[in-house]
Design a protein around this motif. Structure first.
Motif, PDB file in Angstrom:
ATOM      1  N   ILE A   1       5.048  13.836  12.639  1.00 35.45           N
ATOM      2  CA  ILE A   1       4.462  12.858  11.730  1.00 35.45           C
ATOM      3  C   ILE A   1       3.949  13.592  10.499  1.00 35.45           C
ATOM      4  O   ILE A   1       3.109  14.489  10.610  1.00 35.45           O
ATOM      5  CB  ILE A   1       3.306  12.088  12.399  1.00 35.45           C
ATOM      6  CG1 ILE A   1       3.775  11.430  13.698  1.00 35.45           C
ATOM      7  CG2 ILE A   1       2.721  11.065  11.440  1.00 35.45           C
ATOM      8  CD1 ILE A   1       4.798  10.356  13.512  1.00 35.45           C
ATOM      9  N   GLU A   2       4.450  13.202   9.333  1.00 33.89           N
ATOM     10  CA  GLU A   2       3.989  13.791   8.074  1.00 33.89           C
ATOM     11  C   GLU A   2       3.370  12.686   7.235  1.00 33.89           C
ATOM     12  O   GLU A   2       4.070  11.824   6.706  1.00 33.89           O
ATOM     13  CB  GLU A   2       5.142  14.461   7.336  1.00 33.89           C
ATOM     14  CG  GLU A   2       5.665  15.715   8.034  1.00 33.89           C
ATOM     15  CD  GLU A   2       6.773  16.406   7.271  1.00 33.89           C
ATOM     16  OE1 GLU A   2       7.699  15.696   6.832  1.00 33.89           O
ATOM     17  OE2 GLU A   2       6.706  17.626   7.101  1.00 33.89           O
ATOM     18  N   GLU A   3       2.044  12.693   7.155  1.00 36.52           N
ATOM     19  CA  GLU A   3       1.317  11.686   6.395  1.00 36.52           C
ATOM     20  C   GLU A   3       0.375  12.366   5.420  1.00 36.52           C
ATOM     21  O   GLU A   3       0.194  13.589   5.445  1.00 36.52           O
ATOM     22  CB  GLU A   3       0.523  10.774   7.345  1.00 36.52           C
ATOM     23  CG  GLU A   3       1.394   9.929   8.261  1.00 36.52           C
ATOM     24  CD  GLU A   3       0.583   9.125   9.260  1.00 36.52           C
ATOM     25  OE1 GLU A   3      -0.614   9.450   9.449  1.00 36.52           O
ATOM     26  OE2 GLU A   3       1.136   8.174   9.843  1.00 36.52           O
TER      27      GLU A   3
ATOM     28  N   PRO B   1       8.560   2.914   2.319  1.00 35.07           N
ATOM     29  CA  PRO B   1       7.249   3.140   2.948  1.00 35.07           C
ATOM     30  C   PRO B   1       7.376   3.643   4.379  1.00 35.07           C
ATOM     31  O   PRO B   1       8.250   3.207   5.128  1.00 35.07           O
ATOM     32  CB  PRO B   1       6.591   1.751   2.900  1.00 35.07           C
ATOM     33  CG  PRO B   1       7.712   0.783   2.730  1.00 35.07           C
ATOM     34  CD  PRO B   1       8.757   1.510   1.942  1.00 35.07           C
ATOM     35  N   ASN B   2       6.487   4.579   4.737  1.00 36.09           N
ATOM     36  CA  ASN B   2       6.466   5.065   6.114  1.00 36.09           C
ATOM     37  C   ASN B   2       5.628   4.119   6.968  1.00 36.09           C
ATOM     38  O   ASN B   2       5.080   3.121   6.492  1.00 36.09           O
ATOM     39  CB  ASN B   2       5.941   6.508   6.178  1.00 36.09           C
ATOM     40  CG  ASN B   2       4.529   6.644   5.630  1.00 36.09           C
ATOM     41  OD1 ASN B   2       3.699   5.730   5.740  1.00 36.09           O
ATOM     42  ND2 ASN B   2       4.225   7.784   5.037  1.00 36.09           N
ATOM     43  N   GLU B   3       5.519   4.438   8.257  1.00 39.55           N
ATOM     44  CA  GLU B   3       4.834   3.539   9.186  1.00 39.55           C
ATOM     45  C   GLU B   3       3.374   3.345   8.810  1.00 39.55           C
ATOM     46  O   GLU B   3       2.840   2.236   8.869  1.00 39.55           O
ATOM     47  CB  GLU B   3       4.962   4.074  10.611  1.00 39.55           C
ATOM     48  CG  GLU B   3       4.423   3.128  11.666  1.00 39.55           C
ATOM     49  CD  GLU B   3       4.780   3.551  13.075  1.00 39.55           C
ATOM     50  OE1 GLU B   3       3.851   3.716  13.885  1.00 39.55           O
ATOM     51  OE2 GLU B   3       5.986   3.706  13.361  1.00 39.55           O
ATOM     52  N   LYS B   4       2.700   4.417   8.424  1.00 39.46           N
ATOM     53  CA  LYS B   4       1.280   4.311   8.026  1.00 39.46           C
ATOM     54  C   LYS B   4       1.127   3.380   6.833  1.00 39.46           C
ATOM     55  O   LYS B   4       0.199   2.538   6.780  1.00 39.46           O
ATOM     56  CB  LYS B   4       0.739   5.707   7.685  1.00 39.46           C
ATOM     57  CG  LYS B   4      -0.629   5.732   7.008  1.00 39.46           C
ATOM     58  CD  LYS B   4      -1.720   5.189   7.900  1.00 39.46           C
ATOM     59  CE  LYS B   4      -3.110   5.538   7.376  1.00 39.46           C
ATOM     60  NZ  LYS B   4      -3.401   4.989   6.040  1.00 39.46           N
TER      61      LYS B   4
ATOM     62  N   GLY C   1       4.342  -3.480  13.172  1.00 37.96           N
ATOM     63  CA  GLY C   1       2.953  -3.847  13.463  1.00 37.96           C
ATOM     64  C   GLY C   1       2.722  -4.159  14.924  1.00 37.96           C
ATOM     65  O   GLY C   1       1.744  -3.701  15.527  1.00 37.96           O
ATOM     66  N   HIS C   2       3.630  -4.939  15.531  1.00 34.53           N
ATOM     67  CA  HIS C   2       3.482  -5.275  16.949  1.00 34.53           C
ATOM     68  C   HIS C   2       3.614  -4.024  17.822  1.00 34.53           C
ATOM     69  O   HIS C   2       2.894  -3.861  18.815  1.00 34.53           O
ATOM     70  CB  HIS C   2       4.532  -6.308  17.360  1.00 34.53           C
ATOM     71  CG  HIS C   2       4.172  -7.717  16.979  1.00 34.53           C
ATOM     72  ND1 HIS C   2       3.383  -8.005  15.902  1.00 34.53           N
ATOM     73  CD2 HIS C   2       4.493  -8.908  17.540  1.00 34.53           C
ATOM     74  CE1 HIS C   2       3.224  -9.317  15.810  1.00 34.53           C
ATOM     75  NE2 HIS C   2       3.889  -9.894  16.804  1.00 34.53           N
ATOM     76  N   GLY C   3       4.547  -3.139  17.462  1.00 35.60           N
ATOM     77  CA  GLY C   3       4.715  -1.905  18.225  1.00 35.60           C
ATOM     78  C   GLY C   3       3.487  -1.019  18.156  1.00 35.60           C
ATOM     79  O   GLY C   3       3.069  -0.427  19.165  1.00 35.60           O
TER      80      GLY C   3
ATOM     81  N   TYR D   1       0.879  -1.178   0.000  1.00 42.57           N
ATOM     82  CA  TYR D   1       0.000   0.000   0.000  1.00 42.57           C
ATOM     83  C   TYR D   1       0.910   1.219   0.000  1.00 42.57           C
ATOM     84  O   TYR D   1       1.782   1.349   0.862  1.00 42.57           O
ATOM     85  CB  TYR D   1      -0.885  -0.027   1.244  1.00 42.57           C
ATOM     86  CG  TYR D   1      -1.617   1.260   1.568  1.00 42.57           C
ATOM     87  CD1 TYR D   1      -2.949   1.436   1.213  1.00 42.57           C
ATOM     88  CD2 TYR D   1      -0.984   2.298   2.262  1.00 42.57           C
ATOM     89  CE1 TYR D   1      -3.634   2.606   1.538  1.00 42.57           C
ATOM     90  CE2 TYR D   1      -1.649   3.467   2.583  1.00 42.57           C
ATOM     91  CZ  TYR D   1      -2.973   3.617   2.217  1.00 42.57           C
ATOM     92  OH  TYR D   1      -3.642   4.773   2.531  1.00 42.57           O
ATOM     93  N   ARG D   2       0.747   2.105  -0.952  1.00 45.89           N
ATOM     94  CA  ARG D   2       1.591   3.300  -1.025  1.00 45.89           C
ATOM     95  C   ARG D   2       0.740   4.542  -1.265  1.00 45.89           C
ATOM     96  O   ARG D   2      -0.278   4.490  -1.974  1.00 45.89           O
ATOM     97  CB  ARG D   2       2.638   3.172  -2.143  1.00 45.89           C
ATOM     98  CG  ARG D   2       3.572   1.979  -1.997  1.00 45.89           C
ATOM     99  CD  ARG D   2       4.325   1.975  -0.684  1.00 45.89           C
ATOM    100  NE  ARG D   2       5.237   3.078  -0.556  1.00 45.89           N
ATOM    101  CZ  ARG D   2       6.520   3.046  -0.928  1.00 45.89           C
ATOM    102  NH1 ARG D   2       7.035   1.947  -1.463  1.00 45.89           N
ATOM    103  NH2 ARG D   2       7.300   4.081  -0.755  1.00 45.89           N
TER     104      ARG D   2
END
Length: 696
Positions: free
Chosen positions: A361-363, A81-84, A398-400, A60-61
């Motif tokens: 955070i920049e999303e 890819p960023n965290e989101k 994902g776990h974090g 997913y991008r």
């Protein structure tokens, strides 16, 4: 040929279009929801690959142009890819993977690209639906389509696909994905919601999911490609019988070995033995021989659970492994907790920082600042393996994120507790449910640091074994039960309710009755774990760690900010040098003073107040004589604020010359007796002397 399909979901139109773009992909869908647009594509390889697992890749991008932005950095283009994006990729992967035949050995690549963002409709859920539609019309065989919605609860009412602004006031934020007859994936968070509230959300979500599936079926009828027919590799029956006859009893005994590494060593030795024994007779079947041993392990484990009611380590289905809790295990950290459950162990450390430590955070949905951060690390030694350390992977991220959601519900707001909080979980040993150990250890660590939590939080991972019409829900699953079972259902919460949830399954979906039983059993397990944690530390410590910075917050008139900063920052630099404090000034006039030494922090507060406060009539000040004139003396009572002592206010008797009483540079006590409309201050030395001596 272009094909369009649409329906209303959550008060907005969900539109599917295919046949206009990306026509060389195996399946491509242009999806629009509001003004958010996603292109979902699917491609499968022409040839089989030599792998012993289903080779699925999901990406997913988000394009920055989707929100009218140019990427930052030197290269000015989208990078890794960023965290989101990683979390959204995992969301899609975990939803669609159970619906594939595990024997399919053609590579499948799924891509979802966000091309337009309206900043109100998060693209992750529409992207999941778009991927389902693209898979459904492609030639890839799978068990879909599926649908998905986000559920919120605002003002006590459940809302389908709440907007980003609505979620700000929602007590619930979960994504539910499913097929026509079951739920395949759940992920989200809540503010201590009850199990009944969660089930109510599932029940409202499912009809919406069914509507999406029926629309996709219409697409398949109009534009779907013929599914690929593939041949499953057959294992000779005589080989199956030979392996089963030779090793069935030994596998049964190995499964009962309680120590994970001993059991794995025994199974590895058995695979080697089987390969060496049967390879001469079946020279091309080494993988199949090893696979048959693994199949025996799966069958025997599941049979023990379903028929005998006993698990690999001898526990009952609802029994929790032995738990150990320790706090303060590291002498110089702000807070630390060591949580051990069976062979799973997490060392979790809390660090308190200032506003300068906030994470930007920049999303695509906008820019924000995080003051609560949790990082999860899974080193190779925790499972006795050798592998290079190359930074966090998708699993660690994902776990974090799951553990962070679990604890964020009980962490105080930044307004009431003005610290940036970072938690780091290092998994020291793992045999199932390390993310839930992170939640428990994180709660202990936060309380040890003196963070005033609303309530302690615990987490538990639930499993499932389903054989025919018999179903067994498992509490606190082992790694082998996760690997060979049918479900991984993680639930976290306080005694009052659920704070985070994540459910995956391997059997294509779960009935509502199974989810209800799992949630009820998880609640009992959670309460049990919280009770054990409470024996070590029941609530947050009264004070933060002596090694943590003390942060004091004061409010000043925004017009006074320049007085605190001074010309060229001269004043604030002086305060910082004299006290060692870190000073952060907001445009609103809020000032945060942080310092390890509480007395030094208070000294900085006093210095700032003296710079910004207005003279108070009737208050006595110690001031410095700055200038002598014939009719009196000007005294500086606050930085940059002078007042006049008229000659008649110097003494209780008549004074001939001002110099007879005070001189320039003298420190004198004065009382403010008036401030005129122009801000001129009138002072009295004799009134101050009278107040000190008790005379008039």
């Amino acid at each position: 040929m272009k094909n369009d399909f649409a329906l209303e979901v959550g008060g907005r139109t969900l539109e599917f279009e295919t046949g206009r773009v990306a026509k060389q992909a195996g399946g491509a869908v242009w999806l629009r929801y509001g003004d958010t647009v996603i292109l979902a594509t699917v491609v499968t390889s022409r040839e089989e690959v030599d792998k012993d697992f289903f080779p699925l890749v999901v990406d997913y991008r988000e394009k920055q142009y989707a929100a009218g932005r140019i990427p930052g950095g030197f290269f000015k283009r989208e990078g890794r890819p960023n965290e989101k994006e990683i979390l959204s990729s995992r969301l899609i992967d975990r939803s669609i993977r159970p619906l594939f035949d595990k024997s399919y050995r053609y590579e499948v690549q799924v891509q979802a690209e966000v091309l337009s963002s309206d900043q109100e409709n998060d693209a992750d859920v529409p992207a999941l639906v778009g991927v389902s539609a693209a898979l459904s019309i492609s030639n890839v065989p799978w068990g879909g389509p599926l649908g998905a919605v986000r559920m919120g609860k605002i003002g006590g009412e459940l809302v389908v696909n709440p907007t980003s602004s609505q979620l700000d006031s929602s007590t619930l934020d979960i994504v539910v994905a499913g097929t026509e007859d079951s739920i395949t994936m759940v992920e989200g968070k809540g503010l201590e919601i009850s199990e009944e509230e969660l089930l109510e959300a599932f029940e409202l979500a499912h009809p919406e999911i069914i509507r999406q599936i029926r629309l996709q079926n219409e697409m398949v009828s109009a534009a779907g490609r013929e599914k690929r027919v593939y041949r499953k590799k057959e294992v000779p029956q005589d080989l199956v019988d030979a392996v089963r006859s030779a090793y069935e009893e030994r596998v049964q005994e190995i499964i009962k070995i309680g120590v994970k590494e001993h059991r794995e060593e025994a199974m590895a030795a058995l695979r080697d033995e089987a390969s060496e024994r049967f390879s001469p007779e079946f020279p091309d079947g080494e993988k199949e021989i090893r696979g048959l041993v693994d199949l025996l392990e799966r069958e025997k484990l599941r049979s023990m659970i379903v028929e005998d009611g006993v698990r690999a380590d001898g526990r009952r289905s609802d029994e929790i492994r032995p738990i150990g809790c320790e706090v303060g295990v590291l002498p110089r950290t702000h807070g630390s907790g060591l949580f051990t459950r069976g062979q799973t162990q997490a060392l979790v450390v809390t660090t308190l920082g200032t506003s300068t430590d906030e994470q930007k955070i920049e999303e695509l949905m906008g820019q924000s600042w995080k003051t609560f951060i949790l990082h999860y690390n899974f080193p190779s030694f925790s499972v006795g393996e050798v592998r290079p350390n190359r930074g966090p992977g998708r699993r660690e991220i994902g776990h974090g994120a799951l553990a962070e959601r679990a604890l964020a519900a009980v962490v105080p707001s930044n307004e009431s507790f003005p610290y940036t909080i970072r938690i780091v979980s290092d998994i020291l040993e793992s045999n199932g449910s390390s993310s839930m150990a992170t939640v428990c250890g994180g709660s202990l660590s936060l309380m040890d640091a003196g963070v005033p939590l609303k309530a302690p939080v615990a987490g538990i991972a639930m499993g499932l074994v389903q054989e025919g019409d018999r179903t067994v829900v498992l509490s606190d699953i082992l790694g082998i039960e996760d690997h060979l079972g049918d479900m991984d259902f993680k639930v976290t919460g306080t005694e009052q309710g659920i704070t985070a949830i994540q459910m995956d399954n391997k059997i294509g979906g779960l009935q509502m009755s199974v989810l209800r039983d799992a949630l009820d059993q998880a609640r009992r397990g959670r309460i049990h774990i919280l009770g054990i944690m409470g024996q070590t530390l029941a609530r947050s410590r009264d004070e933060i760690s002596r090694f943590a910075p003390r942060i004091m917050t004061i409010e000043i008139n925004p017009d006074k900010i320049r007085d605190v900063i001074g010309p060229g920052g001269k004043v604030i630099k002086k305060i910082t040098e004299e006290t060692g404090a870190t000073i952060d000034i907001e445009d609103t006039g809020q000032i945060k003073i942080a310092c390890i030494d509480a007395e030094a922090a208070q000294r900085a507060v006093d210095m700032i107040r003296s710079l910004t406060e207005d003279p108070e009539i009737g208050r006595i000040y110690r001031g410095k004589v700055k200038r002598i004139v014939n009719f009196g003396a000007f005294v500086e009572i606050l930085p940059g604020r002078d007042g006049l002592i008229h000659i008649s206010e110097l003494e209780n008797h008549r004074v001939a010359r001002v110099e007879d009483v005070v001189k320039e540079g003298d420190l004198v006590l004065v009382k403010v007796i008036g401030v005129d409309e122009e801000g001129k201050i009138r002072l009295s030395r004799k009134a101050a002397l009278g107040a000190v001596t008790g005379t008039v």
